[in-house]
Design a protein around this motif. Structure first.
Motif, short mmCIF file in Angstrom:
data_model
loop_
_atom_site.label_atom_id
_atom_site.label_comp_id
_atom_site.label_asym_id
_atom_site.label_seq_id
_atom_site.Cartn_x
_atom_site.Cartn_y
_atom_site.Cartn_z
N TYR A 112 0.83 -1.22 0.00
CA TYR A 112 0.00 0.00 0.00
C TYR A 112 0.86 1.26 0.00
N ALA A 113 2.04 1.18 0.61
CA ALA A 113 2.90 2.36 0.73
C ALA A 113 3.59 2.73 -0.58
N CYS A 114 3.53 1.83 -1.57
CA CYS A 114 4.17 2.11 -2.85
C CYS A 114 3.26 2.94 -3.75
N ASP A 115 3.83 3.59 -4.73
CA ASP A 115 3.06 4.44 -5.64
C ASP A 115 2.29 3.62 -6.67
N PHE A 116 2.86 2.49 -7.10
CA PHE A 116 2.23 1.62 -8.08
C PHE A 116 2.34 0.19 -7.60
N ARG A 117 1.36 -0.64 -8.01
CA ARG A 117 1.38 -2.05 -7.66
C ARG A 117 1.05 -2.87 -8.91
N ILE A 118 1.96 -3.76 -9.28
CA ILE A 118 1.77 -4.69 -10.37
C ILE A 118 1.60 -6.08 -9.74
N GLY A 119 0.64 -6.87 -10.21
CA GLY A 119 0.40 -8.16 -9.59
C GLY A 119 0.23 -9.29 -10.58
N THR A 120 0.27 -10.51 -10.05
CA THR A 120 0.01 -11.71 -10.83
C THR A 120 -1.39 -12.23 -10.48
N PRO A 121 -1.92 -13.18 -11.25
CA PRO A 121 -3.25 -13.71 -10.93
C PRO A 121 -3.37 -14.35 -9.56
N SER A 122 -2.24 -14.72 -8.95
CA SER A 122 -2.28 -15.37 -7.64
C SER A 122 -2.37 -14.40 -6.47
N VAL A 123 -2.39 -13.10 -6.74
CA VAL A 123 -2.35 -12.10 -5.67
C VAL A 123 -3.55 -12.24 -4.72
N ARG A 124 -3.26 -12.09 -3.44
CA ARG A 124 -4.29 -12.00 -2.42
C ARG A 124 -3.88 -10.90 -1.43
N PHE A 125 -4.69 -9.84 -1.36
CA PHE A 125 -4.46 -8.76 -0.41
C PHE A 125 -5.40 -8.93 0.78
N GLY A 126 -4.88 -8.77 1.99
CA GLY A 126 -5.74 -8.84 3.17
C GLY A 126 -5.04 -8.32 4.40
N ASN A 127 -5.84 -7.95 5.38
CA ASN A 127 -5.32 -7.47 6.67
C ASN A 127 -6.02 -8.20 7.80
N PRO A 128 -5.48 -9.38 8.17
CA PRO A 128 -6.13 -10.21 9.19
C PRO A 128 -5.71 -9.89 10.62
N GLU A 129 -5.19 -8.68 10.84
CA GLU A 129 -4.64 -8.36 12.17
C GLU A 129 -5.65 -8.53 13.30
N GLY A 130 -6.93 -8.21 13.03
CA GLY A 130 -7.94 -8.33 14.08
C GLY A 130 -8.04 -9.73 14.64
N GLY A 131 -7.80 -10.74 13.80
CA GLY A 131 -7.82 -12.12 14.26
C GLY A 131 -6.68 -12.46 15.19
N GLU A 179 1.22 -12.21 -15.99
CA GLU A 179 1.65 -13.55 -15.62
C GLU A 179 2.96 -13.49 -14.82
N PRO A 180 3.20 -14.50 -13.96
CA PRO A 180 4.38 -14.46 -13.09
C PRO A 180 5.70 -14.24 -13.81
N ASP A 181 5.86 -14.86 -14.97
CA ASP A 181 7.12 -14.71 -15.70
C ASP A 181 7.36 -13.29 -16.20
N ASP A 182 6.29 -12.49 -16.26
CA ASP A 182 6.40 -11.13 -16.77
C ASP A 182 6.32 -10.08 -15.67
N LEU A 183 6.27 -10.53 -14.41
CA LEU A 183 6.04 -9.59 -13.31
C LEU A 183 7.14 -8.54 -13.20
N LEU A 184 8.37 -8.98 -13.07
CA LEU A 184 9.47 -8.03 -12.87
C LEU A 184 9.70 -7.19 -14.13
N ALA A 185 9.57 -7.81 -15.29
CA ALA A 185 9.76 -7.06 -16.53
C ALA A 185 8.72 -5.96 -16.66
N THR A 186 7.49 -6.24 -16.23
CA THR A 186 6.44 -5.22 -16.28
C THR A 186 6.74 -4.09 -15.31
N ALA A 187 7.22 -4.44 -14.12
CA ALA A 187 7.61 -3.39 -13.16
C ALA A 187 8.69 -2.50 -13.76
N HIS A 188 9.66 -3.11 -14.44
CA HIS A 188 10.71 -2.32 -15.10
C HIS A 188 10.12 -1.43 -16.19
#
Length: 248
Positions: A112-131, A179-188
């Motif tokens: 969240y602290a970054c300006d941009f976020r690139i992800g793969t289909p496997s991404v899962r965002f969550g904040n389970p701290e309350g548990g 796709e995962p193989d393209d993640l870092l290249a896309t960030a670049h």
């Protein structure tokens, strides 16, 4: 920049940081926080875009629960994680999170602290701290509202909702899904796009975006006054006008 929890690669115009604790799903511990502070210090002294990733399978499963269990009120007041995430958000040049798999708890707050976020289909965002009997105190309780709006932030923070890649992209929490193989290249490629602009103009614009409403338009006018006197502005505008003449 030597590190044990991070793999840091610096080129002429950017820095790539890989969270490197695979045995713990890249859990963010105090040692990793210290190494992130060192990266921030380097980028404050020599501003460059930053790409931060956990690799092609997982970003960060959260804070190190073993350490977190032992922390007490003085540790909470010191803002161990929140301080470094705020420092990353305030870096002079933009930051890109390349996210695969789980980005939970402190791992999500790092993204969240970054300006941009690139992800793969496997991404899962969550904040389970309350548990775990605590709250998401390293930025999610306010930064997530700015990113996705209050109703969805409440679903994530109060009701434990986890967003998949498509859901995150639909609300622009992810700027792009690849796709995962393209993640870092896309960030670049995102960094390449950023660097097509004048570096000082990028820095001033990022500062302007961080300013409270009360600082505008005064800040904008002062920043523009600085940029108007740069050789880069003259060079770029002259080149633009020359191209326009050639097409006429």
């Amino acid at each position: 920049m030597s590190a044990e929890r991070l793999a840091v690669a610096e080129t002429g115009d950017r820095v790539v940081v890989t969270l490197d604790r695979p045995a713990t799903k890249n859990a963010i511990d105090a040692e990793m926080v210290a190494e992130l502070h060192a990266v921030c210090h380097r980028l404050e002294q020599d501003p460059k875009p930053l790409i931060i990733t956990g690799g092609s399978e997982i970003f960060a499963g959260g804070a190190d629960i073993g350490q977190l269990r032992e922390r007490r009120n003085v540790d909470a007041l010191a803002g161990v994680n929140s301080a470094v995430f705020d420092r990353m958000a305030a870096l002079p040049m933009p930051t890109v999170a390349a996210v695969a798999g789980y980005a939970l708890g402190g791992g999500a707050e790092l993204a969240y602290a970054c300006d941009f976020r690139i992800g793969t289909p496997s991404v899962r965002f969550g904040n389970p701290e309350g548990g775990l009997g605590i709250l998401a105190a390293a930025g999610a309780s306010w930064r997530l509202i700015e990113l996705v709006g209050e109703p969805l932030a409440k679903e994530i923070l109060l009701a434990g909702r986890t967003l998949n890649a498509d859901e995150a992209r639909d609300v622009r929490l992810l700027n792009e899904v690849v796709e995962p193989d393209d993640l870092l290249a896309t960030a670049h490629r995102w960094v390449d796009r950023i660097l097509r602009n004048a570096p000082l103009a990028v820095r001033m614009t990022k500062l302007a975006l961080q300013m409270p409403r009360s600082a505008h338009p005064t800040f904008d006018n002062v920043a523009q006054a600085v940029l108007f006197e740069t050789a880069e502005k003259d060079r770029r505008m002259t080149a633009f006008l020359d191209r326009k003449k050639e097409k006429a």
